[in-house]
Design an enzyme around this catalytic site. Sequence first.
Site, PDB file in Angstrom:
ATOM      1  CG  ASP A  22      20.503  18.702  23.517  1.00  0.00           C
ATOM      2  OD1 ASP A  22      19.361  18.980  22.930  1.00  0.00           O
ATOM      3  OD2 ASP A  22      21.119  17.960  23.574  1.00  0.00           O
ATOM      4  CG  ASN A  62      22.130  12.249  20.614  1.00  0.00           C
ATOM      5  OD1 ASN A  62      22.337  13.544  20.593  1.00  0.00           O
ATOM      6  ND2 ASN A  62      20.846  11.627  20.777  1.00  0.00           N
ATOM      7  CE  LYS A  83      14.987  16.359  18.814  1.00  0.00           C
ATOM      8  NZ  LYS A  83      14.593  16.771  20.364  1.00  0.00           N
ATOM      9  CD1 TRP A  84      18.986  11.962  11.499  1.00  0.00           C
ATOM     10  CD2 TRP A  84      17.183  10.988  10.328  1.00  0.00           C
ATOM     11  NE1 TRP A  84      19.405  10.896  10.779  1.00  0.00           N
ATOM     12  CE2 TRP A  84      18.493  10.435   9.965  1.00  0.00           C
ATOM     13  CE3 TRP A  84      16.049  10.723   9.587  1.00  0.00           C
ATOM     14  CZ2 TRP A  84      18.416   9.386   9.073  1.00  0.00           C
ATOM     15  CZ3 TRP A  84      16.239   9.638   8.780  1.00  0.00           C
ATOM     16  CH2 TRP A  84      17.446   8.845   8.577  1.00  0.00           C
ATOM     17  CG  ASP A  85      18.868  13.450  18.431  1.00  0.00           C
ATOM     18  OD1 ASP A  85      20.010  13.969  18.321  1.00  0.00           O
ATOM     19  OD2 ASP A  85      18.225  13.422  19.529  1.00  0.00           O
ATOM     20  CB  CYS A 113      18.386  16.836  16.356  1.00  0.00           C
ATOM     21  SG  CYS A 113      18.622  17.123  18.104  1.00  0.00           S
ATOM     22  CG  ASP A 158      12.628  13.937  21.828  1.00  0.00           C
ATOM     23  OD1 ASP A 158      13.463  13.397  21.887  1.00  0.00           O
ATOM     24  OD2 ASP A 158      12.809  15.197  21.312  1.00  0.00           O
ATOM     25  CG  ASP A 159      15.114   8.777  23.359  1.00  0.00           C
ATOM     26  OD1 ASP A 159      14.577   7.635  22.987  1.00  0.00           O
ATOM     27  OD2 ASP A 159      16.269   9.129  23.657  1.00  0.00           O
ATOM     28  NE  ARG A 213      21.882  10.369  25.424  1.00  0.00           N
ATOM     29  CZ  ARG A 213      20.560  10.574  24.780  1.00  0.00           C
ATOM     30  NH1 ARG A 213      20.193  10.563  23.751  1.00  0.00           N
ATOM     31  NH2 ARG A 213      19.486  11.163  25.692  1.00  0.00           N
TER      32      ARG A 213
END
Length: 725
Positions: free
Chosen positions: A546, A478, A474-476, A524, A364-365, A441
């Site tokens: 989340d 935010n 995984k395409w986020d 996401c 992930d990130d 963020r």
Amino acid sequence: MITYLENSKQFQLDTDNSSYVMQVRDGFLLHIYYGERLNVTDHSYMRWEQGRAAFSCCLEGCQGFILDDTPLEYPCFGRGDLRSPALEIINPDGTNICDLRYVSHKIIGGKPGLPGLPAFYAEEGDRASTLVITLRDNISLVECDLYYTVFEDYNIISRHTVIRNCGEKPCHIKAAASACVDFDHMDFEVISNYGTHCRERMIERFRLNHGKFELASRRGSSGHVHNPFLILASPTADEDHGEFYGVLLVYSGSHAITAEGTQYNACRLLAGLNPDGFSWKLEQNGEFTTPEAVLCYTDKGLTSLSHIYNKAINDRLIRGKYKNARRPVLLNSWEACYFSFDEARLLKIGKCAADLGIELLVIDDGWFGKRNTDNCSLGDWVIDRKKLPNGLDNIYKMLKENNCGLGIWFEPEMVSPDSDLYRAHPDWCLHIENRPRSEGRHQLMLNLSRPEVCDYLYDSIAKILDSGMISYVKWDFNRNMAEVGSEVLPPDRQGEVSHRYYLGLYSLLERLTQSFPEVLFESCSGGGGRFDAGMLYYMPQTWTSDNSDAIERLKIQYGTSLVYPMSAISAHVSASPNHQTAHVTDFATRFTVAFTGSFGYELDPTSLSEEEKLLVAKSAELYKKYGYVLVTGDYYRLKTNYEEDCAAWCAVSQDRAVCVAGYVNTHVRLYDKNQHIRLKGLDKDTAYKDIFTGQTYSGAQLMGFGLPVKITLEYRSQMWILEKA
Ligand code: GLA
């Protein structure tokens, strides 16, 4: 089937269970009926009686024809219909009147695609056909093509509108709905999905009143708050009985769905782009295509409405390798390590996961730029060699040797002010000159309406995927949009930016998914902030929330299942105590809840006890064998903790030979001991065997009396897998 009756100028659209009827009268396209299937015949008598004429504007030469009380298919602003309009045009002279009249129609086989937009599609052999009705304002020469595709087997009707300026001077679209339905009564309850971050798609059901209920987003994404899907229910209707209408928007940006109770006790349902902040300039001969809205009717209860949408999404929206296919059991690094990992730690976690039968490790990130916290590096999609000195090579190699794939996280639509990308291109983000740029963020949003930005993203992502090592992305996304402006568009096109952003995003996703057909993409947005049909066209699943707390997930997954199939609902077992809520939940319960969706883990497997590891291995094995039932089966909501202190559900395979059922008690009390859960969707005469206990039941027993639930203070859930004996 689509039928046109010349004598009564009537259009009738029939799916297997519903009919939708329109008629041309005095040049206007009237809505006549939507509901249970009718015979094909003249339905003219169904036209509404006119309301009282006081104060109303009558059309010239038609005393008594009051637009304000006429059910219209595509109502416009400015000619006496004072309800909310589907279409508002600003004419070259600055006025905003529009008066659409019927010009022509055609019926075509199958379904044409929508240029640049996600949409349901028909396949060869489907009983699907499309009616295109052209309307025109004879003074401004604005034309609209109303598209209706009838998916007979799927019991849905998809709609969108193409607006064309045949006048000589440019005009502007101020509002353009995808669909309007004018019901002749307002005896409805509204069911909607509302929410926020970590509490997405809660269910609300309430009486439709006079005035307007609006379910909307102005945030530049479909959002956590109001999912672009609305249901109108007959007040007495429930899971198994009664009439429901649904409207689902196939769009991921700002939307508005409104249900308006009128002065004459009718109801206008509108769905489409949110008109706030929107405008679109149409040059001479310019065309604008609205996103698609998908209508559904059933008289067989809410479960039936969900089944119709779930199946249509699985079969005629989702595309690619993972359509109707079980997804790999994955382990995501986010809640396992957040930003603190390096090659050694990932190798350890990956090896342990693979040994337990997990099929995919997702980094992930935190793998790119110098991203050790969330305040930098978005946009710099280059591996951080401090954390991963050998790139992904060693991790990929080890995983491959252990039959495990590798996945990776991106948040492509964003840029951190502290990034090489931002330093090189400070003008690439959404912003308005001479105004501060708000951060969410610590990040700004790239302006995807600019082709060079999309090209940059395509190239940087393709560079990573070209290695051939990545089988999942995984395409986020935010943050919300603010300061929505683009310096490459002229002042009279600034209202186009938000929608152009989505056209840019959709074309980028189309390019990437076509170039990398083997890769499983998951969408996401701070969990489920962009869980919509638009994204599902490109990415077959979405990180649901989340909030990974199993008990909290019960309501979230239940609400999501109203329209979206379980295949699309990503659900992971996370650590206990849970990181978002600090609740302690036993492993079996966490597993039972996550097993309901596209299944995985969100914890550090190396920290588990030997006993827990055995459970992980067992769960992976079970999902590999039975996960398909959740993907392609019919999902039934049996009990919900919206109403009781427990939740229960089951999924039944299409051949009704296998059933996966789950039960969770949300407040363990001793008097709950004697509950039994009545299953649905089974075959009455089939004998089913519980694969865990060996006990055999008949379908009739399971649906009549049900499965007894055994609950103790330590053990608050139960899961059953029942197979045809
Ligand atoms: C969002 C996602 C999480 C995780 C983090 C990473 O919040 O929803 O699952 O990927 O971003 O920063």
